[in-house]
Write an enzyme that holds these catalytic residues in place. Structure first.
Site, PDB file in Angstrom:
ATOM      1  N   LYS A   1       7.591  -1.156   3.462  1.00 45.20           N
ATOM      2  CA  LYS A   1       8.449  -0.994   4.640  1.00 45.20           C
ATOM      3  C   LYS A   1       9.418  -2.157   4.814  1.00 45.20           C
ATOM      4  CE  LYS A   1       6.284   2.824   5.233  1.00 45.20           C
ATOM      5  NZ  LYS A   1       5.066   2.683   4.449  1.00 45.20           N
TER       6      LYS A   1
ATOM      7  N   TYR B   1      -5.239  12.775   5.849  1.00 43.11           N
ATOM      8  CA  TYR B   1      -4.606  11.455   5.930  1.00 43.11           C
ATOM      9  C   TYR B   1      -5.639  10.385   6.309  1.00 43.11           C
ATOM     10  CZ  TYR B   1      -1.671   7.623   7.499  1.00 43.11           C
ATOM     11  OH  TYR B   1      -1.106   6.392   7.655  1.00 43.11           O
TER      12      TYR B   1
ATOM     13  N   TYR C   1      -2.830   4.965   1.040  1.00 42.80           N
ATOM     14  CA  TYR C   1      -1.634   5.311   0.255  1.00 42.80           C
ATOM     15  C   TYR C   1      -1.766   4.958  -1.228  1.00 42.80           C
ATOM     16  CZ  TYR C   1       0.800   5.812   4.748  1.00 42.80           C
ATOM     17  OH  TYR C   1       1.183   6.197   5.993  1.00 42.80           O
TER      18      TYR C   1
HETATM   19  C1  LIG Z   1       4.264   3.892   4.105  1.00 43.79           C
HETATM   20  C2  LIG Z   1       3.536   3.656   2.845  1.00 43.79           C
HETATM   21  C3  LIG Z   1       3.731   4.484   1.718  1.00 43.79           C
HETATM   22  C4  LIG Z   1       4.595   5.717   1.743  1.00 43.79           C
HETATM   23  O1  LIG Z   1       5.959   5.453   1.848  1.00 43.79           O
HETATM   24  P1  LIG Z   1       6.877   6.524   2.604  1.00 43.79           P
HETATM   25  O2  LIG Z   1       8.224   5.952   2.524  1.00 43.79           O
HETATM   26  O3  LIG Z   1       6.334   6.628   3.992  1.00 43.79           O
HETATM   27  O4  LIG Z   1       6.750   7.812   1.883  1.00 43.79           O
HETATM   28  C5  LIG Z   1       3.057   4.200   0.558  1.00 43.79           C
HETATM   29  N1  LIG Z   1       2.224   3.134   0.497  1.00 43.79           N
HETATM   30  C6  LIG Z   1       1.999   2.330   1.540  1.00 43.79           C
HETATM   31  C7  LIG Z   1       1.035   1.219   1.379  1.00 43.79           C
HETATM   32  C8  LIG Z   1       2.648   2.555   2.755  1.00 43.79           C
HETATM   33  O5  LIG Z   1       2.403   1.753   3.791  1.00 43.79           O
END
Ligand SMILES: *Cc1c(COP(=O)(O)O)cnc(C)c1O
Length: 333
Positions: free
Chosen positions: A49, A263, A289
């Site tokens: 991010k 999720y 993720y």
């Molecule tokens: C937010 C996030 C993602 C996914 O990215 P998006 O742009 O939301 O698709 C992947 N890995 C981590 C660790 C994240 O925090």
């Protein structure tokens, strides 16, 4: 394509390293695996991010905002990086959390990312699972306006055309690294959620005519929904950059077979992948993720999905801070 046309603040340590994983590659007996270390972007323990926030925070400054509002799950990595960015640049930060994970442990509700949000001085509100999060953020924005301040809303995951520019930039950086060391990248793989990362990567890869396929491993929505979300944002992003028509529906590929029960709900594949990378490469991945993304990539290598490919780059999007919120749900055996 000239990204310097877009307002940007500096938040990330760039370029992030591109590292070869020889022990993992040998173990999997498939293509050579490289990781693009976007877990090392440096802001508040790092993650994907931060690249998006370089463009989003610049836009907030352009709009003379003094309060940043965003939303996510309680263990949102996006919220944590936003809280850090807001602190660094002198914004008040308002976080709205959806209690998306039911029966959450004390660690989940208090440790990991949410603990850091508090350290960064963000104000936190929690709303019920299934709430309309854009609506909830609008409510906060009205309060802020009533207080005489100027709010700036960043959508969940920082995923809009402005945030996605961060991942257009990431691909430019990656392609430069590959060219420098004569590395032919046959595929890019990463975890996909709110879509901004994949949209940016696809737009950048297409704009550079790199001909590198991009595979997003879903962590939330089913395949069709995820691909539509990424496609829509890819089109909006390329249009925003003056490159409309760049992305075709076929350029967007998501595999959502590794979500498991939902999720943020651990899977055995994710747990195994986290242990494998920790023990073979000394690297940390997260349960929500990047761990599920890795689990997908590892399984697909075993199934021959990447056959005839020599080099795969896995974009490590970060998130290991969340491990502390999940320690009681993960096996270390
Ligand atoms: C937010 C996030 C993602 C996914 O990215 P998006 O742009 O939301 O698709 C992947 N890995 C981590 C660790 C994240 O925090």
């Amino acid at each position: 394509m000239l990204l310097s046309r877009f307002p940007r603040v500096s938040l990330a340590h760039l370029p992030t390293p591109l590292e070869h994983l020889p022990r993992l590659s040998k173990h999997l007996n498939g293509p050579e695996i490289y990781v693009k270390r976007d877990d090392c972007t440096g802001l508040g323990t790092g993650g994907n991010k931060t690249r998006k926030l370089e463009f989003l925070i610049a836009d907030a400054q352009k709009n003379n905002a003094d309060v940043i509002i965003t939303q996510g799950a309680v263990q949102s990595n996006h919220a944590r990086q936003t809280a850090a960015a807001a602190a660094k640049l002198g914004f008040q930060c308002e976080l709205v959390f959806e209690k998306r994970v039911t029966d959450a442990s004390k660690a989940y509700m208090e440790s990991g990312n949410v603990f850091l949000d508090q350290l960064f001085g963000a104000n936190i509100r929690e709303v019920a699972k299934g709430s309309d999060m854009n609506d909830e953020m609008e409510k906060v924005a009205s309060e802020i306006r009533a207080n005489g301040q100027v709010p700036y809303i960043i959508p969940g995951g920082g995923s809009n055309p402005i945030g996605a520019l961060g991942y257009v930039d990431c691909v430019l950086e990656l392609i430069a690294q590959a060219n420098e060391r004569n590395l032919v990248i046959d595929s890019i793989v990463h975890a996909t959620g709110s879509a901004g990362t994949q949209a940016g990567i696809v737009v950048g890869a297409k704009a550079m005519n790199s001909n590198i396929p991009v595979l997003g491993i879903g962590v939330n929505a089913p395949k069709k929904l995820q691909e539509e979300k990424v496609y829509k944002l890819s089109c909006e992003t390329s249009e925003y950059m003056g490159l409309s028509g760049l992305v075709k529906r076929d350029d967007i590929v998501a595999n959502c077979d590794y979500v498991g029960d939902g999720y943020g709900v651990p899977t055995k594949g994710m747990n195994d992948a986290i242990l494998l990378l920790a023990r073979l490469e000394g690297l940390l991945f997260d349960p929500v993720y990047s761990g599920k993304g890795l689990a997908g990539m590892i399984d697909l290598i075993g199934r021959g999905y990447f056959k005839n490919q020599r080099n795969i780059v896995f974009i490590h999007t970060g998130g290991a801070t969340g491990l502390f919120a999940y320690h009681d749900l993960l096996s270390t055996k």
